[in-house]
Structures are given as structure tokens and as C-alpha cells.
Design an enzyme around this catalytic site. Structure first.
Site: not given
Ligand SMILES: *Cc1c(COP(=O)(O)O)cnc(C)c1O
Ligand code: SF4
Length: 379
Positions: A140, A341, A136, A348, A304, A127, A145, A123-124, A143
Site C-alpha cells: 500500500c 497515533d 504483503c 493513540k 501517520d 499488549r 511501515r 508501548r502499552y 503504508c
Molecule cells: C495500535 C497499537 C496497539 C493496539 O492498540 P489498541 O488501541 O489496543 O487497538 C498496540 N501496540 C502498538 C505499538 C500499537 O501501535
Molecule cells: S499497510 Fe503496509 S503493512 Fe499493511 S498491508 Fe499495506 S503494505 Fe502491508
């Protein structure tokens, strides 16, 4: 001699005196494989350790096939006999998980949309997020995801991981790789060592981050062997997810100490959750404890809009007010960034309280944390 470690207490083995875990020998209790194997996954297993209400039993049967339930004995031991217990709320299903709210999404951050190859979210510019596993120790309930974590069909196979590595190898702009999931610490030391070695062999990769909640839910995972393995791949940044001071146990303290001694820089990403940590006193206590554990508070994440998480979400204003209650009142090190986000994949943005009252021809009026007004004049 009193040490900082002595200010932390070991996790209890359950809210009831007669819990079956009380008799488990320490060697077994402290073995992460045992903890992983003995995870509580069914109503029956829970009821031996925790008193469930009728509503909780109902929610358990209704929700657990949508998003698996699993809790390590260690984390379950922190569950109090109280419906508002923050550990309970994070780990036991609530009927509201089934609500379909129009504003909530399966993939709130548009992660799948920004995937050049399966498992890599780019996305960025510099990174990437690398989805390496769907497992996991604890699932949670909040979560982000949920759509894939805990679902066996999303397990990246060897080929997918290979494609991800190839993508990173081929893109020289990527200098920061966030190894995520799921929780990559569910891999064996050998597999992680292999993955980290591959990443370290890429000349343009400068830093590696490991996103893990094991420090919170299964701190036994951080063995001396694991820490030694990690040491060979520095610089490693460990990003973890403590949400409440109750999670700061002596076990967690020890896990963080091992990682920090191995040279890892540990930071925390707290998710703001209604009824759990949407309170400045709780966040301040958490962040002060984290600093003693050598963990730097990095982000407070606005929850989120993931499907079935409305009951956890707070208004954006709550996060801003928490930052206002931290800045100046405690060490600057205890003040993270509050970020939202962007739903849909916008990335973010960080929000800060309003300290600048007015600006007029280079004359700025500010209000400090005590509410006093002062001026700064531009040169
Ligand atoms: C949060 C996130 C990051 C890391 O963001 P930082 O602000 O650098 O900590 C990188 N990629 C994705 C897709 C993210 O959601
Ligand atoms: S937030 Fe989601 S990915 Fe992170 S530890 Fe909990 S269940 Fe696993």
C-alpha cells in the site's frame, strides 16, 4: 431465496475487455498461491492490465526501488480506468512519494524506539505488537511501515521470532499479542499454526490479534483449511484494513464469512486518505457494507506522517467531521473511533466531535446529531 451475499459482486478481472486474466481458469484465479505468484511488479506487467498515464509510468520507475510495487491480479482487477480510482491511488506509486517533507519521519510512531527486543513494540502496559514478516500481497502506497515492509533485510529470521516469543513468555503483563508485519498471512498455514501454538501455550496471553490486509488484497488466502487452523487457537481477533466500499467484493465477503464462522472477531482499521475516503458518504457506505460482512468498524486512523505520504494526509478536522456525519445518522455499530497515533511513539488518542455545548453547576447543554439542543442535569 435472496441472501446478503448476493448483494456483493465478484471482482472484475480488469478494466479492459481483453485483459489476459479473463482467460485464467477459475480454479487458478481462486488459488491464493497463484495470485501471490502472479503479482504485478513491473511497468510491463501493469500495462497489460491497466492503462498507465505518462506521470504514472514515470512515478513507477522513480519510486519502485524505494518502496516495492506489488499488486495481486485480484486487487488489480478493481483498478478502474480513472486517475482518481481509489484502488489505483492505493496501489500505484505517485511522484510525491519521493518528496522529503521536514515533518515526515521514517518511523513516525517511534516503533523502533519502544523495542525491548527486535520486532516487539511494547508501548502499552498489557499488549505488544509483534513484527513477524516484511511481506504483503500488495504494498500500500500509504503504508506507515514503509521503512521496513517490502525490504528483505527486515525479514525477521527464526532467531528474531524466537527472541520475541521469549520476551512475551517472560513478561506476564502481556495479555494481548498483535501478530503483525507486513502481513502474517503471507506465512503458510503450518508456520502460522506453529506461531499461534507457541503464543497459546503462554499462560498469561489471553487474546491474539492477527493484523492482515489479505481480506482486502488477497481474500483467496482465507481457505477452509486456514479457517479450520485458526479455529483451534481462539479467541482470535482479526484486524483488517478496508479503505473503500469498492474493496467489499463477494470474494472479500466469503473470506470474512469463513473467518467469522470459525469464531474470529473481525474489525476494521480504516486509514483516512485524501481523495480516497475523506468523505462521510464513502465512509458510511464502507462501514454499512462491512457490517453485512460481519466486520465491525473499529478505528479510523489519522494517516501517520510517514515519509513521502503527504499527498495522502488530511487535516485532523476531517476525521472529526466524518464521525459527526456517522453518529446518529447510521447504526452505532457503523461508528468507529477516530484516532491519532502520536508521532514519536505517544500512542493513540481518540477524538470525538463536540456535543457538549456548555456545563454550569451540573446543568449540561448538548447538541444532538440533528442540531437540536437538550439538557441533562446531574443528580
Ligand atoms: C495500535 C497499537 C496497539 C493496539 O492498540 P489498541 O488501541 O489496543 O487497538 C498496540 N501496540 C502498538 C505499538 C500499537 O501501535
Ligand atoms: S499497510 Fe503496509 S503493512 Fe499493511 S498491508 Fe499495506 S503494505 Fe502491508
Amino acid at each position: 431465496m435472496s441472501s446478503v451475499r448476493d448483494r456483493f459482486t465478484a471482482a472484475p478481472r480488469g478494466a479492459f475487455a481483453d485483459v489476459p486474466f479473463a482467460a485464467v481458469p477459475d480454479a487458478q484465479w481462486n488459488d491464493w498461491r497463484w495470485q501471490q505468484r502472479e503479482r504485478l511488479r513491473t511497468i510491463d506487467a501493469f500495462e497489460r492490465v491497466v492503462k498507465l498515464s505518462a506521470a504514472e509510468r514515470h512515478a513507477f520507475s522513480a519510486c519502485s526501488d524505494r518502496f516495492l510495487v506489488a499488486v495481486t491480479p485480484y486487487y488489480a482487477g478493481l483498478i478502474a480506468d480513472d486517475p482518481a480510482c481509489p484502488i489505483r491511488l492505493q496501489s500505484l506509486p505517485h511522484a510525491a512519494e519521493l518528496d522529503d517533507n521536514a515533518d515526515e519521519l521514517d518511523d513516525p510512531l517511534g516503533e523502533e524506539r519502544y523495542m525491548p527486543v527486535p520486532g516487539i513494540t511494547h508501548r502499552y502496559p498489557d499488549r505488544v505488537l509483534f513484527y513477524t514478516t516484511h511481506n504483503c500481497p500488495v504494498y500500500c502506497r500509504h503504508c506507515t511501515r514503509k521503512r521496513k515492509v517490502s525490504a528483505a533485510e527486515t525479514m525477521p529470521d527464526f532467531q528474531q521470532l524466537e527472541l520475541g516469543l521469549k520476551y512475551i513468555e517472560a513478561n506476564s503483563a502481556i495479555r494481548d499479542v498483535i501478530v503483525s508485519g507486513g502481513d502474517p498471512l503471507t506465512f503458510s498455514d503450518e508456520r502460522l499454526d506453529e506461531l499461534l501454538s507457541r503464543l497459546r501455550a503462554i499462560p498469561h496471553v489471553e487474546i491474539i490479534r492477527l493484523g492482515t490486509r489479505n481480506l482486502v488484497t488477497l481474500p483467496q488466502r482465507v481457505t477452509p483449511d486456514f479457517a479450520a487452523m485458526l479455529k483451534a487457537h481462539q479467541p482470535i481477533y482479526v484486524q483488517t484494513h478496508f479503505n473503500h466500499p469498492k474493496e467489499c467484493t463477494q470474494e472479500a465477503f466469503d473470506a470474512c464469512a469463513r473467518l467469522a464462522d470459525a469464531g474470529a472477531v473481525i474489525s476494521n482499521q480504516m486509514v483516512l486518505l485524501k481523495g480516497i475516503n475523506d468523505d462521510v458518504e464513502i465512509v458510511r457506505a464502507l462501514n454499512q457494507k462491512l457490517l453485512m460482512m460481519r466486520v465491525r468498524p473499529y478505528y479510523i486512523l489519522q494517516a501517520d506522517p510517514a515519509r513521502g505520504t503527504r499527498h495522502f494526509r488530511t487535516p485532523v478536522e476531517t476525521g472529526i467531521e466524518i464521525i459527526r456525519g456517522l453518529r446518529g445518522h447510521s447504526s452505532g455499530l457503523a461508528v468507529p473511533h477516530f484516532v491519532v497515533d502520536g508521532p514519536g511513539g505517544f500512542g493513540k488518542v481518540a477524538l470525538v466531535p463536540h456535543y457538549l455545548e456548555s456545563s454550569d453547576e451540573g446543568r449540561h447543554t448538548f447538541k444532538n446529531y440533528r442540531g437540536e439542543t437538550f439538557e441533562y442535569v446531574d443528580p
